[in-house]
Design an enzyme around this catalytic site. Structure first.
Site, PDB file in Angstrom:
ATOM      1  N   ASP A   1      25.398  30.285  58.306  1.00 26.57           N
ATOM      2  CA  ASP A   1      26.576  31.112  58.121  1.00 26.57           C
ATOM      3  C   ASP A   1      27.244  30.689  56.808  1.00 26.57           C
ATOM      4  O   ASP A   1      27.047  29.566  56.347  1.00 26.57           O
ATOM      5  CB  ASP A   1      27.535  30.909  59.298  1.00 26.57           C
TER       6      ASP A   1
ATOM      7  N   GLU B   1      47.523  37.211  62.652  1.00 26.34           N
ATOM      8  CA  GLU B   1      46.478  36.185  62.543  1.00 26.34           C
ATOM      9  C   GLU B   1      46.886  34.830  63.108  1.00 26.34           C
ATOM     10  O   GLU B   1      46.059  33.917  63.193  1.00 26.34           O
ATOM     11  CB  GLU B   1      46.102  35.987  61.061  1.00 26.34           C
TER      12      GLU B   1
ATOM     13  N   HIS C   1      40.113  31.227  62.740  1.00 26.82           N
ATOM     14  CA  HIS C   1      39.217  31.518  61.622  1.00 26.82           C
ATOM     15  C   HIS C   1      39.829  31.020  60.311  1.00 26.82           C
ATOM     16  O   HIS C   1      41.051  31.082  60.126  1.00 26.82           O
ATOM     17  CB  HIS C   1      38.948  33.020  61.526  1.00 26.82           C
TER      18      HIS C   1
ATOM     19  N   GLY D   1      34.359  38.511  63.656  1.00 31.48           N
ATOM     20  CA  GLY D   1      33.677  38.839  62.422  1.00 31.48           C
ATOM     21  C   GLY D   1      34.221  40.044  61.691  1.00 31.48           C
ATOM     22  O   GLY D   1      33.770  40.361  60.589  1.00 31.48           O
TER      23      GLY D   1
ATOM     24  N   GLY E   1      38.014  41.652  62.407  1.00 36.23           N
ATOM     25  CA  GLY E   1      39.453  41.663  62.186  1.00 36.23           C
ATOM     26  C   GLY E   1      40.236  41.495  63.473  1.00 36.23           C
ATOM     27  O   GLY E   1      39.687  41.124  64.512  1.00 36.23           O
TER      28      GLY E   1
ATOM     29  N   LEU F   1      46.608  46.553  62.074  1.00 36.47           N
ATOM     30  CA  LEU F   1      45.203  46.190  61.949  1.00 36.47           C
ATOM     31  C   LEU F   1      45.017  45.319  60.715  1.00 36.47           C
ATOM     32  O   LEU F   1      45.510  45.669  59.634  1.00 36.47           O
ATOM     33  CB  LEU F   1      44.319  47.437  61.820  1.00 36.47           C
ATOM     34  N   VAL F   2      44.332  44.199  60.883  1.00 32.33           N
ATOM     35  CA  VAL F   2      44.061  43.291  59.768  1.00 32.33           C
ATOM     36  C   VAL F   2      42.575  42.958  59.800  1.00 32.33           C
ATOM     37  O   VAL F   2      42.087  42.378  60.778  1.00 32.33           O
ATOM     38  CB  VAL F   2      44.888  41.993  59.866  1.00 32.33           C
ATOM     39  N   GLY F   3      41.844  43.339  58.734  1.00 29.50           N
ATOM     40  CA  GLY F   3      40.412  43.067  58.735  1.00 29.50           C
ATOM     41  C   GLY F   3      39.707  43.682  57.543  1.00 29.50           C
ATOM     42  O   GLY F   3      40.341  44.133  56.581  1.00 29.50           O
TER      43      GLY F   3
ATOM     44  N   ASP G   1      29.826  27.146  61.704  1.00 27.18           N
ATOM     45  CA  ASP G   1      31.016  26.326  61.927  1.00 27.18           C
ATOM     46  C   ASP G   1      31.540  26.456  63.348  1.00 27.18           C
ATOM     47  O   ASP G   1      32.565  25.886  63.695  1.00 27.18           O
ATOM     48  CB  ASP G   1      32.119  26.669  60.920  1.00 27.18           C
TER      49      ASP G   1
END
Length: 686
Positions: A357, A391, A396, A424, A426, A437-439, A558
């Site tokens: 990754d 967030e 993350h 992966g 948002g 929405l955050v992504g 991770d």
């Protein structure tokens, strides 16, 4: 077995008790009801704390009796009956446990190698060779003591890690220092850690400065400076001044406790070659009995047949794998590499492709918001606050970067509790009756958001950064650009991996292709081996695709969004740390704190362990074969055969202990002394 572990200051607690967590002296639990422990030879001898001293006394008396029997047999003592009586006494003192376990195994439908030794002893007695039978019994008993000592050395590193946590801690109540059991320390308690103490729980320093040895967690050899607001972790050793810490986790949830539990479980797991050994032992014993009968028929010598049975005991073979695995688990843990079972060591030599990754693995994960673009009537602070609020509950690296930037800009963040993360892609949140929405772009498209406006707002000069979109209801209100840095050791690590013969190295990421290829180019991964825009499910599917092509896949991540791929791969390795222990739950192997730099070391260690196991098996089978041939030709007596059998076992154990070498922290290191000497510790007040 396990005699020496009790002799060496562990009364009432066998190594198996420690590994199972049932020991009353080292774990806060009820006294153990387990008073037996498994012998390396497959027999179970009752060597608990109450029988140790009588057993040693019986063995000593039996040894004297055997000496009298031998002297009588060679003519130094004229009265033959004294020698016979002495041999019988020695047999009564030492042969009973061997015979008992053979009978118990047969009655329980289980075969073990005690059968061969028991038949040899009984046969010797039946033909009147009391001295030979006594010699065999005493040598096997003494050899088992020596075997146990060598075997326990392999377990000692693991036991030292598992039992490192102190049983008591010192909390401050009403200005007084009170000693309490560690399990009674609660979150928020104020704990004093004196010089030389082991930190009992995770916490944050509120007063004092010192240096802590955290090698048990990270494998780092030099002490780590701690001052006010520094995080400290259970299991660390305070080398210098006194610290006052505020507890952030209870003992059972602390970093070190979780690590110790993983190591304990790893020590209990049976290596994959054990089922084969079990099947082999079930067939091996009858074959050796048949062989002994054949030797007797061909030579007419019952002594030769008895000797064949003695030397045929496969103790060395049974120990070939577990002794090597235990030695490696302890050594690796001291170096900051946590391995959940011996089977993962054996996979190392078969790995054909390394898949990694990107974020937090190849890159450092120490991300930062490099640019904030606000749209419409919204300000940069508005965009940051909306994004950080959504967030704030995510672990993350990008989420941490957004939250950190918002705090640095003086914004007050309060998590709503409505945030839902799509791994992966948002996060979706409800703030002030608005859907936030955050992504990335794929996330917005999956939510039906028109991304055409994004193209006019996005900047073309932000290559090498990750683009994070912020949407309120259906409208774009801002774009965040988050940058990351490559781990400085990445290129060197991949070069070493290729030197080990793993030439296929591929990178998977949910990021865009431009950023991914730039990262790959900097660390030596070809563009064709870089795959972008991948969900966690896509990563798992890609690993599965490689496996169907016949590849043996080692996946490194991770532990944040890599769970499916880590589980699917043949060998799942997480980059862990003391601060983020998610990796402890999601992978087979965890590289604590040292990051990718420990990856080649682990693969080399796994391959070396496999080589030692193969060497052990060859030694065991080779020596057993030579001894059986010598016994069949009458070149050795039963007593010499018993000695040869134990020598083979101890050679295997000593060969395995080569894997346990680890110099650890050297407190006489001049750099360490200088750091401690120059530490301006103001002390603390209670």
């Amino acid at each position: 077995m396990k005699i020496f572990e009790k002799i060496l200051g562990r009364p009432g607690c066998s190594s198996d008790d420690c590994l199972s967590g049932s020991c009353c002296n080292h774990h806060e639990s009820e006294p153990s009801n387990h008073n037996t422990c498994d012998s390396a030879c497959g027999c179970t001898h009752e060597f608990d704390s109450q029988t140790i001293r009588p057993l040693l006394i019986r063995t000593f008396i039996a040894g004297i009796c055997v000496c009298f029997a031998i002297l009588s047999e060679v003519g130094f003592i004229a009265i033959w009956e004294i020698g016979t009586a002495a041999a019988i006494i020695a047999l009564l003192l030492t042969a009973y446990p061997i015979l008992k376990e053979a009978v118990t195994g047969l009655l329980g439908g289980e075969r073990n190698v005690c059968e061969l030794a028991s038949i040899a002893i009984v046969a010797a007695v039946a033909i009147g060779e009391f001295t030979a039978a006594a010699e065999v019994a005493i040598i096997l008993t003494i050899g088992e003591l020596a075997e146990d000592y060598a075997y326990s050395r392999s377990k000692r590193d693991i036991e030292g890690i598992v039992t490192r946590n102190p049983r008591f801690g010192h909390i401050i109540k009403s200005g007084e220092v009170v000693e309490v059991p560690v399990h009674e320390i609660a979150i928020g308690d104020v704990v004093m850690v004196r010089s030389g103490d082991i930190v009992p729980v995770d916490g944050v320093v509120t007063e004092g400065t010192s240096f802590l040895d955290e090698s048990c967690l990270t494998g780092e050899s030099l002490p780590v400076a701690k001052e006010k607001e520094s995080l400290v972790y259970s299991g660390s050793t305070n080398l210098d001044g006194t610290l006052i810490i505020k507890t952030t986790k209870v003992a059972g949830d602390s970093t070190y406790s979780r690590i110790a539990e993983l190591i304990r479980q790893a020590g209990q797991r049976r290596p994959p070659s054990h089922p084969f050994i079990d099947r082999f032992a079930r067939v091996y014993s009858p074959l050796m009995i048949i062989l002994a009968i054949i030797v007797f028929v061909l030579t007419g010598s019952i002594i030769r047949a008895i000797t064949v049975l003695i030397v045929a005991c496969p103790c060395a073979l049974l120990l070939a794998t577990p002794s090597a695995v235990l030695a490696t688990l302890g050594s690796a843990a001291k170096s900051g590499i946590l391995i959940k079972g011996g089977e993962f060591l054996e996979v190392c030599r078969n790995v054909t492709v390394l898949v990694l990754d990107k974020t937090g693995t190849i890159t450092s994960g120490n991300m930062a918001v490099s640019e904030v673009i606000a749209c419409g009537s919204y300000s940069r602070d508005d965009v940051l606050l909306f994004a950080a609020t959504a967030e704030c509950s995510s672990s993350h690296p990008i989420a941490k970067a957004v939250v950190s930037t918002a705090i640095d800009n003086g914004l007050s963040i309060a998590c709503t509790g409505y945030a839902q993360q799509v791994a992966g892609l948002g996060i979706e949140d409800i703030q002030q009756d608005h859907k936030i929405l955050v992504g990335n772009r794929r996330f917005m498209e999956s939510k039906g958001i028109d991304t055409s406006l994004i193209l006019s707002k996005a900047r073309d000069d932000m290559s090498g950064t990750s683009e994070i979109l912020v949407v309120c209801d259906t409208f774009l209100i801002g774009i965040l650009y988050v940058s990351d840095t490559i781990r400085p050791e990445s290129s060197a690590v991949f070069a070493k991996i290729r030197q080990l013969g793993i030439n296929k190295i591929e990178m998977l990421t949910g990021d865009n292709q431009v950023v991914a290829e730039q990262i790959g180019q900097q660390c030596g991964i070809e563009p064709g081996s870089v795959h972008s825009g991948m969900y966690p499910g896509d990563k798992e599917a890609y690993v599965s695709k490689l496996q169907k092509r016949g590849e043996v896949v080692c996946f490194v991540g991770d532990g944040t969004n890599d769970g499916p791929a880590l589980a699917r791969s043949d060998l799942g390795i997480s980059i862990g740390s003391r601060e983020d222990t998610i990796a402890l739950e999601t992978s087979s192997v965890i590289l604590m704190q040292r990051g990718l730099s420990a990856l080649p070391e682990f693969i080399q260690l796994g391959r070396r362990t496999s080589s030692i196991i193969i060497m052990n098996i060859c030694i065991a089978l080779g020596l057993n074969l030579l001894l059986i041939i010598a016994a069949g030709y009458g070149l050795i007596s039963p007593a010499v055969g018993a000695i040869g059998h134990q020598v083979a076992t101890i050679v295997v154990l000593l060969n395995s202990t080569r894997l346990a070498y680890n110099p650890g922290i050297k407190l006489d290191n001049p750099d360490v002394r200088a750091k401690i000497r120059n530490n301006p510790n103001p002390g603390v007040s209670v």
